[in-house]
Every structure is written in C-alpha cells, then in structure tokens.
Write a protein that holds these residues in place. Structure first.
Motif, PDB file in Angstrom:
ATOM      1  N   HIS A  35      11.608 -12.525  24.708  1.00 57.95           N
ATOM      2  CA  HIS A  35      12.252 -13.902  24.331  1.00 57.95           C
ATOM      3  C   HIS A  35      12.937 -14.298  25.505  1.00 57.95           C
ATOM      4  O   HIS A  35      12.986 -15.520  25.941  1.00 57.95           O
ATOM      5  CB  HIS A  35      13.036 -13.710  23.052  1.00 57.95           C
ATOM      6  CG  HIS A  35      13.916 -14.883  22.900  1.00 57.95           C
ATOM      7  ND1 HIS A  35      15.432 -14.910  23.359  1.00 57.95           N
ATOM      8  CD2 HIS A  35      13.937 -16.091  22.629  1.00 57.95           C
ATOM      9  CE1 HIS A  35      15.934 -15.862  23.046  1.00 57.95           C
ATOM     10  NE2 HIS A  35      14.935 -16.758  22.544  1.00 57.95           N
ATOM     11  N   GLU A  70      22.508 -12.706  12.780  1.00 59.29           N
ATOM     12  CA  GLU A  70      21.993 -13.467  13.847  1.00 59.29           C
ATOM     13  C   GLU A  70      22.396 -12.701  15.066  1.00 59.29           C
ATOM     14  O   GLU A  70      21.633 -12.771  16.327  1.00 59.29           O
ATOM     15  CB  GLU A  70      22.325 -14.911  13.986  1.00 59.29           C
ATOM     16  CG  GLU A  70      21.690 -15.746  12.757  1.00 59.29           C
ATOM     17  CD  GLU A  70      20.984 -17.052  13.401  1.00 59.29           C
ATOM     18  OE1 GLU A  70      20.330 -17.056  14.538  1.00 59.29           O
ATOM     19  OE2 GLU A  70      21.019 -18.051  12.704  1.00 59.29           O
ATOM     20  N   CYS A 110      19.579 -22.811  19.094  1.00 57.46           N
ATOM     21  CA  CYS A 110      18.609 -24.015  19.632  1.00 57.46           C
ATOM     22  C   CYS A 110      18.977 -24.345  21.185  1.00 57.46           C
ATOM     23  O   CYS A 110      19.895 -24.853  21.681  1.00 57.46           O
ATOM     24  CB  CYS A 110      18.995 -25.342  18.837  1.00 57.46           C
ATOM     25  SG  CYS A 110      18.074 -26.611  19.295  1.00 57.46           S
TER      26      CYS A 110
HETATM   27  C1  HEM Z   1      19.192 -31.631  15.260  1.00 52.07           C
HETATM   28  C2  HEM Z   1      18.518 -31.323  15.937  1.00 52.07           C
HETATM   29  C3  HEM Z   1      18.219 -29.956  16.105  1.00 52.07           C
HETATM   30  C4  HEM Z   1      18.069 -28.825  15.086  1.00 52.07           C
HETATM   31  C5  HEM Z   1      18.865 -29.116  13.720  1.00 52.07           C
HETATM   32  C6  HEM Z   1      17.534 -27.611  15.788  1.00 52.07           C
HETATM   33  C7  HEM Z   1      17.481 -26.440  14.972  1.00 52.07           C
HETATM   34  C8  HEM Z   1      17.251 -25.186  15.615  1.00 52.07           C
HETATM   35  C9  HEM Z   1      17.239 -23.883  15.077  1.00 52.07           C
HETATM   36  C10 HEM Z   1      17.855 -23.559  13.531  1.00 52.07           C
HETATM   37  C11 HEM Z   1      16.757 -23.005  15.811  1.00 52.07           C
HETATM   38  C12 HEM Z   1      16.796 -21.509  15.821  1.00 52.07           C
HETATM   39  C13 HEM Z   1      17.991 -20.847  16.102  1.00 52.07           C
HETATM   40  C14 HEM Z   1      18.358 -19.328  15.517  1.00 52.07           C
HETATM   41  O1  HEM Z   1      17.191 -18.706  15.306  1.00 52.07           O
HETATM   42  O2  HEM Z   1      19.209 -18.675  15.458  1.00 52.07           O
HETATM   43  C15 HEM Z   1      16.145 -23.817  16.978  1.00 52.07           C
HETATM   44  C16 HEM Z   1      15.745 -23.152  18.057  1.00 52.07           C
HETATM   45  C17 HEM Z   1      14.940 -24.081  18.999  1.00 52.07           C
HETATM   46  N1  HEM Z   1      14.727 -25.501  19.524  1.00 52.07           N
HETATM   47 FE1  HEM Z   1      15.969 -26.736  18.009  1.00 52.07          FE
HETATM   48  N2  HEM Z   1      16.860 -28.094  16.931  1.00 52.07           N
HETATM   49  C18 HEM Z   1      17.222 -29.359  17.051  1.00 52.07           C
HETATM   50  C19 HEM Z   1      16.627 -30.068  18.185  1.00 52.07           C
HETATM   51  C20 HEM Z   1      15.901 -29.468  19.157  1.00 52.07           C
HETATM   52  C21 HEM Z   1      15.386 -30.413  20.293  1.00 52.07           C
HETATM   53  C22 HEM Z   1      15.824 -31.855  20.596  1.00 52.07           C
HETATM   54  C23 HEM Z   1      14.781 -29.543  20.900  1.00 52.07           C
HETATM   55  C24 HEM Z   1      13.844 -29.650  22.202  1.00 52.07           C
HETATM   56  C25 HEM Z   1      13.281 -30.931  22.592  1.00 52.07           C
HETATM   57  C26 HEM Z   1      14.674 -28.144  20.176  1.00 52.07           C
HETATM   58  C27 HEM Z   1      13.967 -27.084  20.764  1.00 52.07           C
HETATM   59  C28 HEM Z   1      14.139 -25.659  20.303  1.00 52.07           C
HETATM   60  C29 HEM Z   1      13.603 -24.495  20.849  1.00 52.07           C
HETATM   61  C30 HEM Z   1      12.679 -24.375  22.226  1.00 52.07           C
HETATM   62  C31 HEM Z   1      14.213 -23.418  20.140  1.00 52.07           C
HETATM   63  C32 HEM Z   1      13.760 -21.958  20.162  1.00 52.07           C
HETATM   64  C33 HEM Z   1      15.229 -21.564  21.022  1.00 52.07           C
HETATM   65  C34 HEM Z   1      14.836 -19.732  21.156  1.00 52.07           C
HETATM   66  O3  HEM Z   1      14.300 -19.177  20.261  1.00 52.07           O
HETATM   67  O4  HEM Z   1      15.567 -19.303  22.009  1.00 52.07           O
HETATM   68  N3  HEM Z   1      15.395 -28.487  19.312  1.00 52.07           N
HETATM   69  N4  HEM Z   1      16.448 -25.163  16.771  1.00 52.07           N
END
Ligand code: HEM
Length: 410
Positions: free
Chosen positions: A103, A59, A358
């Motif tokens: 990104h 990562e 995230c």
């Molecule tokens: C327990 C809750 C959550 C988990 C386990 C989770 C998990 C993740 C993971 C695994 C990724 C990708 C990380 C990577 O590739 O290294 C991610 C990215 C993302 N998450 Fe979450 N997420 C959660 C809650 C949320 C919430 C509440 C939001 C928004 C309302 C959100 C929005 C996003 C967005 C926009 C990305 C893309 C970030 C990027 O590419 O820069 N997530 N999340």
C-alpha cells in the motif's frame, strides 16, 4: 414500538440508511454494546465498532486489521454478498484495499497530486467553476441540488484531475454510481458489467495515450510515469482509476448535498456563517463530520486475539462505523447537531485514520469551503422544497435528491 433485541440487531440493514433511522441504532449500540457482533445477515457475520476511540485503535493497527481485497476488502458489502462469480468478474486491485508495505509505495505515487501547493494551483479554477455554477441556478424555481450542484461540481473536478476528455465527463458519475450501487451489485449485474467494461476500455485507451506522451501534471500521467506504478497491469490500473472516481466523486458530492440538509435543519447555523464568512472552512469540516459520506470502512482480523474482552477470530469482519464515531458524545458534544463553529469539527473520522487516511482530504475540504464561501458571497439561502431522497446503502451515505429553491438572505 418494541425495541429490537440487541442480540439480533443488524446495524448495516440498508433501509436504515434510506430513512435515516440508522442514527438511533448507532446511539443505542454506543450506549449498550459498543463492540457488537451481528451473527447473521445478508453481509454475513460482522462486528460493529461504534465508539470513536475503538475505531481509531483498530485503524492504527493495519496488519492486525487488514484492508486486503484477498481477505474481503474494505466494505461489508463484499464477495459474500455479491456472489463469488460476480466478485471474480469485478475484481479490482486498488491500493485502498492493500496493506503495508504494498500500500505504502502505491499511495506515495498519487499523494503529490494533493499537496498544499497543488491545492493552491487548483484553487482558482475551483472558485471559477463554483461561482459560474451558482450564478447559473434557476432563480425562485424548484430544482434538484444534487444533480445541478453536487454532481456537476465534483464531476468537473475529477475530469480536471485526470485530464479526462471534457465532453465525456458525464460518464464519470455514472461509472462511480455503478461501482457502489447496492441495487446494481445485487439486481442489475449484467448492466453493471457493461458499464465497468466501458470504463475499463476508456481508461485503457487513455493509458496508452499518456504512456506515449511526455509526463504531465494530471493524475493519470503521474501514475503512469512513476516508478511504483509504471509496471502495474491493466487490472490494477483500472482498479486505481475506479478508486479515484469513487473516492473523489460520491464522497465530496454527498458532503455538498449534506450541507443543504444541515442548513435546512438548523438555519440559525447558516446565519452564523452568513454573518461571519471566516467560518466557511470550519463549517465545511463540520458538514463532513455531521454527514459522514462514508458510513463505514471494513477491516478483517488477521490473528485470533482479545479486543476489550471480546474474542476476535482470524477472518472476522469488523465494521468501523464512522457515522457513529462522528457522533460519539464522548468526543463531540451534541454530536447529532450541525454546529458551524464547533471547536473540534476537524477531528472527525469521515476521512478515516492512520495509513489509509483519505489522500484527497485537502481537495475535498477546498471544494466544500469554496462552495460555502461563494454561497455566502451571494448572500444565498437554499431552502429545501421537498423530501430528501437517500440510498439504501450502508457503505456510501448517498443523498440522491434534494429539491430546493434559492433565495437571497435578509
Ligand atoms: C468529503 C470527501 C471525502 C471523504 C469523506 C473521503 C473518505 C475517505 C475514506 C473514509 C477513506 C478510507 C480511510 C481509511 O480507510 O482509514 C478514503 C481514502 C481515499 N480517498 Fe477519500 N474521501 C473524500 C474525498 C476524496 C477525494 C476528493 C479524493 C480524490 C480525488 C479521494 C481519494 C481517496 C483515495 C485515493 C483513498 C485511498 C487512500 C489509501 O488507501 O491510502 N477522496 N477517503
């Protein structure tokens, strides 16, 4: 029972996620083949990384291990699986599936919606809605925790973030499920297309409405009136909406459901939280670690190279198994157990690592900690009253149903 041959083992086999047997397979890979290649499967050929340190290393190098949609995107469930024609129809441009520098600027636009001061602004309404939901639950009767608590609370939260029409908010989890459901991708493509079209039309109408209006603090308006995103085309705008719906919906929802699963397996851990409400935040992180709502993220190798003695070739798919790294015994003692006061619970991989970590992590933590605090304030015990039903899905670790009965502790 005969042991599967390591050579042909296929950890992403969907049924393992429905019956929970995936953990045994992951433990075996961590011990015997932490960098493992499945040569042939319905998801094609793919590497599996199951140790914490290997996942972090990959990562940290987003240009060598790409997230780009063009190269296959972020899930082992990709166009090879869905079929090229469907993949083309479903093509979504979203910044989780882009590499730097593209990104970087897009992420910068939504990040201000999740700062500590925004969390303070949202905290009051999150607490009010959580309290009202818990107070309205049937007393002494069996009901489904997933639909009445997890789905309900996360849907309301998203509607608030987007300033989405309140009386139509029930559509958000329906769209979110259609995006990730393996069954829909594989067997119900037409139905899925109709839902995706409906979602696109709704967000397009909101886009036009907010473009004409003054800037406001909701996420849609923030994106539309930003420099980096104001020129995005409709496909990209809708892709980003889909990302936020799935990101904010399935994941937090499944942590709220995973909480009930955890405290029923280890009721003594819930007793610790009831006795010491200050543990709510840590217990929330521990649920997110233990349940791992996103089972894996996928990367694609951009250049031939050696990875710890294994020949990684350009185009190879790499599965980063958070569900395994989160239970890696080298990082988390008794990692397969939920321990409310675990010292290093917050160091889990469930939110990923590096540039894509995230963006909504703070919001998710706030929602889950608030739920635990409000349960403790009511001295609640949530007793499982039937089997947990899980999805056949190696990407989103989805709990579909948990029948429960709510009682008072002590
Ligand atoms: C327990 C809750 C959550 C988990 C386990 C989770 C998990 C993740 C993971 C695994 C990724 C990708 C990380 C990577 O590739 O290294 C991610 C990215 C993302 N998450 Fe979450 N997420 C959660 C809650 C949320 C919430 C509440 C939001 C928004 C309302 C959100 C929005 C996003 C967005 C926009 C990305 C893309 C970030 C990027 O590419 O820069 N997530 N999340």
């Amino acid at each position: 029972m005969t042991l599967e041959s390591l050579a042909t083992i296929h950890p992403a086999r969907p049924d393992r996620f429905a019956d929970g047997s995936v953990h045994e397979v992951m433990r075996r890979l961590r011990n015997e083949a932490p960098i493992h290649q499945t040569k042939d499967s319905e998801f094609g050929s793919y590497w599996s990384l199951t140790k914490y340190k290997d996942i972090v290393e990959v990562e940290a190098l987003p240009l060598l291990y790409s997230s780009e949609m063009e190269r296959g995107g972020i899930s082992l469930i990709d166009s090879e699986f869905a079929g090229a024609e469907q993949a083309e129809q479903n093509r979504m441009e979203m910044f989780i599936a882009m590499d730097p520098p593209r990104h970087t600027e897009k992420r910068r636009v939504v990040a201000p919606a999740f700062t500590p001061s925004e969390m303070t602004r949202l905290a009051g309404s999150i607490r009010e809605r959580t309290a009202a939901r818990l107070d309205s639950l049937p007393k002494g009767e069996v009901f489904d925790w997933v639909s009445m608590v997890s789905v309900d609370l996360t849907t309301d939260m998203l509607a608030i973030l987007f300033d989405f029409p309140w009386d139509e908010r029930h559509k958000l989890p329906i769209w979110s499920d259609a995006i990730t459901s393996l069954d829909m991708i594989k067997n119900r493509q037409q139905e899925r297309q109709v839902m995706m079209f409906e979602m696109a039309m709704k967000f397009f109408a909101l886009w036009q409405e907010r473009t004409a209006a003054e800037p406001a603090p909701d996420l849609l308006s923030m994106m539309i009136h930003s420099n980096a995103m104001s020129k995005m085309d409709q496909v990209e705008f809708i892709g980003n909406m889909a990302l936020l719906i799935v990101g904010g919906n399935d994941t937090t929802r499944n942590s709220m459901s995973g909480l009930v699963d955890a405290i029923n397996r280890w009721p003594e851990e819930w007793d610790k939280v009831l006795a010491n409400p200050g543990l709510a935040g840590n217990a929330g992180s521990e649920v997110i670690r233990w349940h791992s709502p996103v089972a894996h993220m996928r990367r694609t190798v951009t250049e031939d190279h050696d990875f710890r003695g294994h020949a990684f070739k350009e185009g190879d798919k790499v599965g980063l198994w958070y569900i395994s790294g989160n239970q890696d015994e080298d990082y988390f003692e008794a990692g397969d157990r939920f321990i409310a006061d675990r010292d290093n619970a917050r160091r889990h991989l469930s939110f990923g690592y590096g540039v894509h970590r995230c963006v909504g992590a703070r919001l998710a933590e706030l929602q889950i900690a608030t739920l635990i605090e409000e349960m403790v304030a009511r001295n609640m015990r949530v007793e499982q009253a039937g089997d947990v039903v899980r999805e056949h899905n190696p990407f989103v670790n989805q709990i579909l149903q948990i029948p429960v009965r709510v009682t008072k502790a002590g």
